[in-house]
Design an enzyme around this catalytic site. Structure first.
Site, PDB file in Angstrom:
ATOM      1  N   ALA A  83       0.841  -1.199   0.000  1.00 53.27           N
ATOM      2  CA  ALA A  83       0.000   0.000   0.000  1.00 53.27           C
ATOM      3  C   ALA A  83       0.873   1.244   0.000  1.00 53.27           C
ATOM      4  CB  ALA A  83      -0.926   0.013   1.216  1.00 53.27           C
ATOM      5  N   CYS A  84       0.640   2.115  -0.975  1.00 52.26           N
ATOM      6  CA  CYS A  84       1.291   3.422  -0.986  1.00 52.26           C
ATOM      7  C   CYS A  84       0.212   4.483  -1.148  1.00 52.26           C
ATOM      8  CB  CYS A  84       2.351   3.530  -2.086  1.00 52.26           C
ATOM      9  SG  CYS A  84       1.703   3.598  -3.764  1.00 52.26           S
ATOM     10  N   ASP A  85       0.593   5.719  -1.302  1.00 51.77           N
ATOM     11  CA  ASP A  85      -0.379   6.801  -1.307  1.00 51.77           C
ATOM     12  C   ASP A  85      -1.341   6.697  -2.482  1.00 51.77           C
ATOM     13  OD1 ASP A  85      -1.295   9.286  -0.059  1.00 51.77           O
ATOM     14  OD2 ASP A  85      -0.659  10.217  -1.926  1.00 51.77           O
ATOM     15  N   ILE A 116      -3.523   3.299  -0.334  1.00 48.96           N
ATOM     16  CA  ILE A 116      -3.764   3.057   1.090  1.00 48.96           C
ATOM     17  C   ILE A 116      -5.202   3.398   1.474  1.00 48.96           C
ATOM     18  CG2 ILE A 116      -3.069   5.326   1.980  1.00 48.96           C
ATOM     19  CD1 ILE A 116      -1.494   3.660   4.154  1.00 48.96           C
TER      20      ILE A 116
END
Length: 620
Positions: free
Chosen positions: A414-416, A447
């Site tokens: 999960a990233c932005d 995310i």
């Protein structure tokens, strides 16, 4: 019956770090990241449409590469109607799914027609507002709709609410946003006129490293830039955040003057950052030495100053922020190309010089603690039954670590934005998992889209760990400083492989299915003192839990019981002994871990469980 949008998904594993409190507090940074992600989340899924508009503009308008009067007619309708409507729909969908998206798009049409400028900011207001209001309507009204009237009520509710919001947008929100947008545009132009725009990078560069890059670019600069480009043909605002120069200079400095893993990984990171446009790759390098903020700030200010003096600009936002995307989004102008390349080059040079000074003055020894080989050897001994060199304490510790992976059946990075660095990390771990012969899904997501699914292992960057805990509180979570090169990937693979190879503990081996059934029965029969019944729902969405609540209210009423029956999100449950929470058997175990006082009633059928009759009789 009402249409279910989602049941409760509880996790069967505990966080690798610690048990999560029922209501974790959000820091200011986490709140800013969440709000920024929400703004960028309305634009990022539609970035392809923005690029298409930018390419059509650059190629087919008069003065473009291949002017075409017919195809040039696409430009105005796309920027006036298509792009704002897509943003409005996406904003509503984020809040309440497809239904929220439809109402958000209708509401957005009102502000579009009520103004004469591209209404991106209006879309970012009306879209989520439409989704929020229809969600609140559904929460209040759907449980009371008589069977057979659901479609009639739902369709007319969305249509009427959308109409009202469109009218309000036309007469009120459209003019307000129009005035505000023009004021912001004039303010930006005034800053540009006095050559103060480079000072914006003093704030932009640190905010980028704190994973607010998408919020700044897609949430703020892109809407303002498109309005400016629609009139002037190009805008410098498209260059403030995507400029790859500062990151390039920083990574070059690490390639020459870095230490250990940072130095070894920097050259490959340069390719990913400069040509691939994944700026998140250099964020960990800055975070490991906070004084390097000065380097990227110097690069950003230098680049923007150069762009401003030479009059550089782009037709549309480049995504990803690579040198290739930047050149493709440039107007057909040799002077603009020269200005772009010179600005990026000088930005890289400034960042390189400052970062090099900082790195060369740094006397901190390089310490790397990677015990992977030792752990691998120990696990091999355990597999072969050779424990002569491994103490019982070490074996027990290893078992405890591996036990955390018992229920893991899915890995999500999960990233932005869910498109850049997380995709890269997922690809690396997916390859390691495949080579290890482990059959497991490894994917990536934004995310904001993270769900608290059963058997989930979440991998995220250190700066986003707090938000990951909020989105998936019951998942096993691992944070890394660099998606590109983390020794924790090998540890994950090792523990997963060990999990599949180790013998179960004797105590667990003796536990029978009958014992598990007895435990569930004991939980179900402990109903003394219950005053309220709660069904859990996922992220407060209307779904099966809401239907079950409505049906249970009827049963309680017919049974002559005075009990409060409701459906709540997991974070809103009151941990009280008089609260009976009804969940699936899969969710019961972890619910008792998280809440210690509530009573849990486990059933496979939340809507029409045959056990409800006995439960209600026990409550009388």
């Amino acid at each position: 019956m009402l249409k279910g949008k989602g049941d409760l998904d509880m996790q069967n594993t505990i966080s690798a770090d610690k048990k999560v409190e029922a209501k974790p507090k959000k820091s200011v940074k986490a709140r800013m990241q969440k709000f920024g992600s929400f703004l960028s989340g309305m634009v990022m899924p539609n970035i392809g449409a923005f690029i298409a508009w930018g390419l059509i503009t650059a190629i087919f308008i008069p003065g473009g590469w291949f002017p075409n009067a017919g195809l040039a007619k696409l430009v105005t309708p796309m920027v006036t109607y298509l792009l704002p409507l897509m943003i409005g729909y996406t904003g509503g969908e984020i809040v309440d799914g497809h239904r929220g998206g439809v109402v958000g798009a209708i509401a957005t049409m009102g502000v579009i027609v009520g103004t004469t400028i591209p209404m991106f900011i209006g879309a970012m207001v009306m879209g989520p507002l439409g989704g929020y209001l229809i969600k609140k309507w559904d929460d209040a009204v759907q449980p009371h709709i008589h069977q057979g009237f659901e479609m009639l009520v739902n369709n007319f509710a969305a249509g009427i609410l959308g109409m009202i919001l469109a009218i309000l947008g036309f007469f009120i929100m459209g003019p307000v946003v129009s005035v505000a947008s023009e004021a912001m545009g004039h303010a930006v132009n005034a800053i540009i006129a006095v050559h103060l725009l480079p000072l914006a990078n003093v704030f932009i560069e640190p905010a980028k490293v704190l994973f607010l890059n998408n919020a700044i670019n897609q949430g703020i600069l892109t809407p303002l830039g498109i309005q400016a480009a629609a009139h002037a043909g190009k805008s410098i605002l498209f260059l403030l955040e995507p400029d790859p120069g500062p990151g390039l200079g920083l990574l070059l400095a690490f390639s020459f003057f870095g230490k250990g893993t940072a130095k070894a990984s920097a050259p490959s990171a340069i390719i990913i950052q400069f040509f691939g446009g994944i700026h998140e790759i250099y964020f960990p390098y800055v975070l490991m030495k906070p004084s390097l903020f000065l380097a990227v700030i110097a690069g950003g200010v230098t680049g923007t100053t150069t762009f401003s003096i030479l009059g550089a600009g782009l037709k549309a936002t480049p995504s990803p922020g690579s040198i290739i995307s930047i050149l493709l989004m440039s107007p057909k102008s040799i002077t603009n190309y020269i200005a772009l390349l010179l600005g990026v080059t000088l930005a890289a040079a400034a960042s390189f010089i400052v970062a090099s000074i900082i790195l060369r003055r740094d006397k901190t020894p390089d310490i790397e603690t990677d015990d992977l080989e030792a752990a691998t050897a120990q696990m091999k001994q355990m597999k072969n039954g050779d424990v002569s060199e491994a103490t019982q304490e070490n074996i027990d510790n290893a078992r405890n670590v591996v036990a955390n992976y018992d229920n893991v059946n899915k890995i999500i990075f999960a990233c932005d934005a869910g498109m850049g660095s997380s995709a890269m990390g997922a690809s690396l771990l997916r390859d390691k998992v495949k080579k290890a012969g482990i059959d497991m899904s490894v994917t990536n997501t934004a995310i904001n889209n993270l769900k608290d699914e059963p058997g989930l292992l979440v991998v995220t960057q250190d700066e986003l760990a707090e938000r990951a805990a909020q989105k998936a509180p019951n998942a096993m979570r691992i944070s890394v400083d660099n998606f590109l090169s983390s020794p924790k990937y090998d540890s994950i693979v090792l523990n997963l492989k060990a999990r599949d190879q180790m013998d179960p503990e004797p105590v667990k081996a003796q536990e029978t299915s009958e014992q598990k059934k007895d435990q569930v029965k004991k939980v179900q029969m402990d109903l003394a003192g219950v005053k309220e019944i709660t069904f859990l729902r996922d992220d407060d969405k209307v779904g099966t839990a809401t239907m079950a609540t409505s049906l249970m209210k009827d049963r309680v009423k017919k049974a002559g019981l005075n009990l409060d029956v409701k459906s709540l999100g997991i974070d809103k449950v009151e941990d009280s002994a008089d609260n009976l929470v009804i969940v699936t058997p899969e969710a019961a175990k972890n619910l008792k871990i998280r809440y210690t006082n509530i009573k849990v009633f486990a059933t496979k059928d939340l809507l029409n469980s045959p056990d409800y009759t006995g439960m209600l009789n026990t409550l009388k």
